[in-house]
Write a protein that holds these residues in place. Structure first.
Motif, PDB file in Angstrom:
ATOM      1  N   GLY A  36     -24.436 -33.451   1.703  1.00 58.48           N
ATOM      2  CA  GLY A  36     -23.605 -34.426   1.108  1.00 58.48           C
ATOM      3  C   GLY A  36     -23.002 -35.386   2.297  1.00 58.48           C
ATOM      4  O   GLY A  36     -23.336 -34.987   3.618  1.00 58.48           O
ATOM      5  N   GLN A  37     -22.326 -36.430   1.913  1.00 60.38           N
ATOM      6  CA  GLN A  37     -21.662 -37.205   3.259  1.00 60.38           C
ATOM      7  C   GLN A  37     -20.624 -36.354   3.881  1.00 60.38           C
ATOM      8  O   GLN A  37     -20.172 -35.423   3.458  1.00 60.38           O
ATOM      9  N   SER A  38     -20.550 -36.607   5.231  1.00 58.28           N
ATOM     10  CA  SER A  38     -19.765 -36.098   6.046  1.00 58.28           C
ATOM     11  C   SER A  38     -18.312 -36.246   5.914  1.00 58.28           C
ATOM     12  O   SER A  38     -18.072 -37.430   5.246  1.00 58.28           O
ATOM     13  N   PRO A  39     -17.257 -35.733   6.206  1.00 57.31           N
ATOM     14  CA  PRO A  39     -15.956 -36.174   5.995  1.00 57.31           C
ATOM     15  C   PRO A  39     -15.511 -37.472   6.501  1.00 57.31           C
ATOM     16  O   PRO A  39     -15.018 -38.226   5.895  1.00 57.31           O
ATOM     17  N   SER A  40     -16.162 -37.997   7.771  1.00 57.78           N
ATOM     18  CA  SER A  40     -15.966 -39.292   8.344  1.00 57.78           C
ATOM     19  C   SER A  40     -16.497 -40.354   7.237  1.00 57.78           C
ATOM     20  O   SER A  40     -16.182 -41.435   7.160  1.00 57.78           O
ATOM     21  N   GLU A  41     -17.867 -39.938   6.681  1.00 57.53           N
ATOM     22  CA  GLU A  41     -18.471 -40.899   5.790  1.00 57.53           C
ATOM     23  C   GLU A  41     -17.589 -41.072   4.532  1.00 57.53           C
ATOM     24  O   GLU A  41     -17.552 -42.192   3.954  1.00 57.53           O
ATOM     25  N   MET A  42     -16.944 -39.821   4.107  1.00 54.97           N
ATOM     26  CA  MET A  42     -16.184 -40.069   2.690  1.00 54.97           C
ATOM     27  C   MET A  42     -14.962 -40.739   3.008  1.00 54.97           C
ATOM     28  O   MET A  42     -14.583 -41.532   2.401  1.00 54.97           O
ATOM     29  N   PHE A  43     -14.376 -40.641   4.523  1.00 55.69           N
ATOM     30  CA  PHE A  43     -13.121 -41.607   4.743  1.00 55.69           C
ATOM     31  C   PHE A  43     -13.413 -42.799   4.687  1.00 55.69           C
ATOM     32  O   PHE A  43     -12.842 -43.744   4.126  1.00 55.69           O
ATOM     33  N   GLU A  44     -14.601 -43.224   5.445  1.00 55.60           N
ATOM     34  CA  GLU A  44     -15.025 -44.731   5.242  1.00 55.60           C
ATOM     35  C   GLU A  44     -15.261 -45.442   4.215  1.00 55.60           C
ATOM     36  O   GLU A  44     -14.875 -46.230   3.540  1.00 55.60           O
ATOM     37  N   ARG A  45     -15.807 -44.609   3.183  1.00 54.67           N
ATOM     38  CA  ARG A  45     -16.217 -44.826   1.893  1.00 54.67           C
ATOM     39  C   ARG A  45     -14.960 -44.923   0.890  1.00 54.67           C
ATOM     40  O   ARG A  45     -14.746 -46.072  -0.050  1.00 54.67           O
ATOM     41  N   PHE A  46     -13.885 -44.049   0.914  1.00 51.28           N
ATOM     42  CA  PHE A  46     -12.793 -44.246   0.273  1.00 51.28           C
ATOM     43  C   PHE A  46     -11.734 -44.838   0.766  1.00 51.28           C
ATOM     44  O   PHE A  46     -10.959 -45.821  -0.099  1.00 51.28           O
ATOM     45  N   VAL A  47     -11.254 -44.635   1.951  1.00 43.09           N
ATOM     46  CA  VAL A  47     -10.087 -45.367   2.693  1.00 43.09           C
ATOM     47  C   VAL A  47     -10.072 -46.328   3.896  1.00 43.09           C
ATOM     48  O   VAL A  47      -9.513 -47.015   4.027  1.00 43.09           O
ATOM     49  N   GLY A  48     -11.370 -46.157   4.404  1.00 46.16           N
ATOM     50  CA  GLY A  48     -11.548 -47.000   5.582  1.00 46.16           C
ATOM     51  C   GLY A  48     -11.758 -48.299   5.466  1.00 46.16           C
ATOM     52  O   GLY A  48     -11.586 -49.178   5.905  1.00 46.16           O
ATOM     53  N   TRP A  49     -12.120 -48.802   4.228  1.00 47.61           N
ATOM     54  CA  TRP A  49     -12.160 -50.234   3.929  1.00 47.61           C
ATOM     55  C   TRP A  49     -10.832 -50.709   3.682  1.00 47.61           C
ATOM     56  O   TRP A  49     -10.568 -52.217   3.276  1.00 47.61           O
ATOM     57  N   GLY A  50      -9.801 -50.129   3.059  1.00 50.02           N
ATOM     58  CA  GLY A  50      -8.616 -50.479   2.561  1.00 50.02           C
ATOM     59  C   GLY A  50      -7.738 -51.030   3.833  1.00 50.02           C
ATOM     60  O   GLY A  50      -7.954 -50.976   4.645  1.00 50.02           O
ATOM     61  N   PRO A  51      -6.601 -51.567   3.489  1.00 44.01           N
ATOM     62  CA  PRO A  51      -5.603 -52.311   4.231  1.00 44.01           C
ATOM     63  C   PRO A  51      -5.220 -51.303   5.405  1.00 44.01           C
ATOM     64  O   PRO A  51      -4.618 -51.858   6.449  1.00 44.01           O
ATOM     65  N   PHE A  52      -4.871 -50.246   5.407  1.00 48.66           N
ATOM     66  CA  PHE A  52      -4.696 -49.424   6.695  1.00 48.66           C
ATOM     67  C   PHE A  52      -5.615 -48.271   7.116  1.00 48.66           C
ATOM     68  O   PHE A  52      -5.228 -47.256   7.815  1.00 48.66           O
TER      69      PHE A  52
END
Length: 110
Positions: A86-102
């Motif tokens: 599956g996706q790595s933790p860093s890929e999951m972060f980019e997918r869910f949180v990384g695009w957001g304001p912070f």
């Protein structure tokens, strides 16, 4: 002495973005696959991201907290479904949180 941490409670319910039409389902995640129920793309899809920014336009910290909670839920579901590739933790972060304001560090920004 080692201590065992308690298992975390479930994260937030994935009910945002709330906007949808009478003919199209909302751009919310379909669990446990975490695909958008309206367009089938990995959630949050581009449409959901836009609607989430509108829903939380006056509460950007709340958006980040909401997305981080859903990232936790998605990791639990997706790693259970596919624990090996599956996706790595860093890929999951980019997918869910990384695009957001912070989601990104201010270091290295132009």
């Amino acid at each position: 002495m080692t201590s065992i941490l308690p298992f975390p409670t479930p994260g937030p319910e994935a009910k945002h973005p709330g906007y949808h039409t009478s003919t199209e389902p909302p751009h919310t995640p379909l669990r446990p696959s975490w695909a958008c129920r309206a367009c089938g793309q990995p959630w949050p899809c581009p449409h959901a991201r836009l609607l989430l920014r509108v829903d939380y336009e006056t509460n950007m910290p709340g958006l980040t907290i909401y997305l981080a909670g859903l990232m936790y839920e998605a990791m639990r579901d997706l790693y259970h479904l596919n624990p090996h590739d599956g996706q790595s933790p860093s890929e999951m972060f980019e997918r869910f949180v990384g695009w957001g304001p912070f989601g990104r560090s201010i270091v290295g920004r132009p």
